[in-house]
Design an enzyme around this catalytic site. Structure first.
Site, PDB file in Angstrom:
ATOM      1  N   TYR A 107      -1.831  -0.696  10.433  1.00 56.29           N
ATOM      2  CA  TYR A 107      -1.948  -1.092   9.029  1.00 56.29           C
ATOM      3  C   TYR A 107      -0.713  -0.647   8.248  1.00 56.29           C
ATOM      4  O   TYR A 107      -0.104  -1.432   7.513  1.00 56.29           O
ATOM      5  CB  TYR A 107      -3.206  -0.494   8.416  1.00 56.29           C
ATOM      6  CG  TYR A 107      -3.359  -0.785   6.941  1.00 56.29           C
ATOM      7  CD1 TYR A 107      -3.884  -1.996   6.500  1.00 56.29           C
ATOM      8  CD2 TYR A 107      -2.982   0.160   5.982  1.00 56.29           C
ATOM      9  CE1 TYR A 107      -4.018  -2.261   5.147  1.00 56.29           C
ATOM     10  CE2 TYR A 107      -3.120  -0.097   4.630  1.00 56.29           C
ATOM     11  CZ  TYR A 107      -3.646  -1.310   4.214  1.00 56.29           C
ATOM     12  OH  TYR A 107      -3.762  -1.562   2.861  1.00 56.29           O
ATOM     13  N   SER A 145       0.859  -1.177   0.000  1.00 50.78           N
ATOM     14  CA  SER A 145       0.000   0.000   0.000  1.00 50.78           C
ATOM     15  C   SER A 145       0.898   1.232   0.000  1.00 50.78           C
ATOM     16  O   SER A 145       2.054   1.166   0.439  1.00 50.78           O
ATOM     17  CB  SER A 145      -0.876   0.011   1.262  1.00 50.78           C
ATOM     18  OG  SER A 145      -1.463   1.278   1.476  1.00 50.78           O
TER      19      SER A 145
END
Length: 246
Positions: free
Chosen positions: A156, A142
């Site tokens: 995350y 990501s």
């Protein structure tokens, strides 16, 4: 185009979103695809109906080492081996600093799903690839792996950053065994999970004026799965529509 003809590919988290787009694309280019989801559903049923004898389903939770090992064993059994692993399954799980229980639970869930399970799948892939003369790993990271995530999702970003380091280490450590490892780092992607999460002000600020289609990410993954970019091993490819550049 059939540049993936006969190649055996496992795509985790492939019932929806990027995973589904990737599974459909590599199948269209000739691959045999192991679809993975937590459980069978109409989403997986429709893919398997489309894929015919070049598709198989493996189910199970990817929340840690044991679940990942079971998924790998099931995928290998489906076609007698896996040549390309696409570690796509993941989730944007909150980890709020101000709530101790939520903080702890967020870290455990993020690490289990977004780092530990992919790492175990990578480990199992490496062991098999060394025996079969090589193979390919594509890890879905990501943009958060580069820039960090927001205050409510620190775990995350940290987990995805760890996935990048893992990918680089695999490329450096096992290249001579024929193992190629890449990472793909999307930004906002048009998936069911992201629906409604992109505020109008954010959308207006995107350089291309739109959220990245899942098909664009799938195209990058499918190319890496061909093995035609051997000397890009260890690299991370950003797919953010120039929303994040480095």
């Amino acid at each position: 185009m059939d540049d993936l003809a006969g190649r055996r590919i496992l795509v985790t988290g492939s019932s929806r979103g990027i995973g589904r787009a990737t599974a459909a694309l590599v199948h269209a280019r000739g691959a045999r695809v192991v679809v993975h989801a937590r459980a069978a559903s109409p989403h997986t049923d429709s893919l398997l109906a489309e894929f015919g004898d070049r598709g198989a389903l493996v189910t199970g939770e990817l929340d840690g080492i044991a679940g990942a090992a079971a998924v790998w064993d099931g995928a290998v059994a489906a076609f007698g081996g896996i040549e390309v692993l696409v570690n796509n399954a993941g989730a944007w799980i909150p980890s709020e600093v101000d709530r101790e229980e939520a903080w702890q639970a967020g870290w455990e869930a993020n690490l289990g799903l977004n780092l530990t399970a992919p790492a175990e799948l990578c480990r199992r892939a490496i062991l098999d690839y060394r025996e079969q003369g090589g193979g390919i790993i594509v890890n879905l990271a990501s943009r958060s792996a580069h820039r960090g995530d927001d205050a409510g999702h620190l775990a995350y970003g940290a987990a995805k950053g760890g996935l990048l380091a893992l990918t680089k280490g695999i490329a450096r450590g096992y290249g001579r065994d024929g193992v190629l490892a890449y990472a793909v780092a999307p930004g906002w992607v048009a998936t069911d999970l992201a629906a409604g999460a992109v505020e109008p002000a954010v959308l207006d600020g995107l350089p291309l004026g739109e959220v990245t289609p899942a098909a664009d990410v799938a195209e990058v993954i499918a190319f890496l799965a061909t093995g035609r970019a051997r000397h890009a091993t260890g690299a991370t490819i950003d797919v953010t529509g120039a929303d994040y550049v480095r």
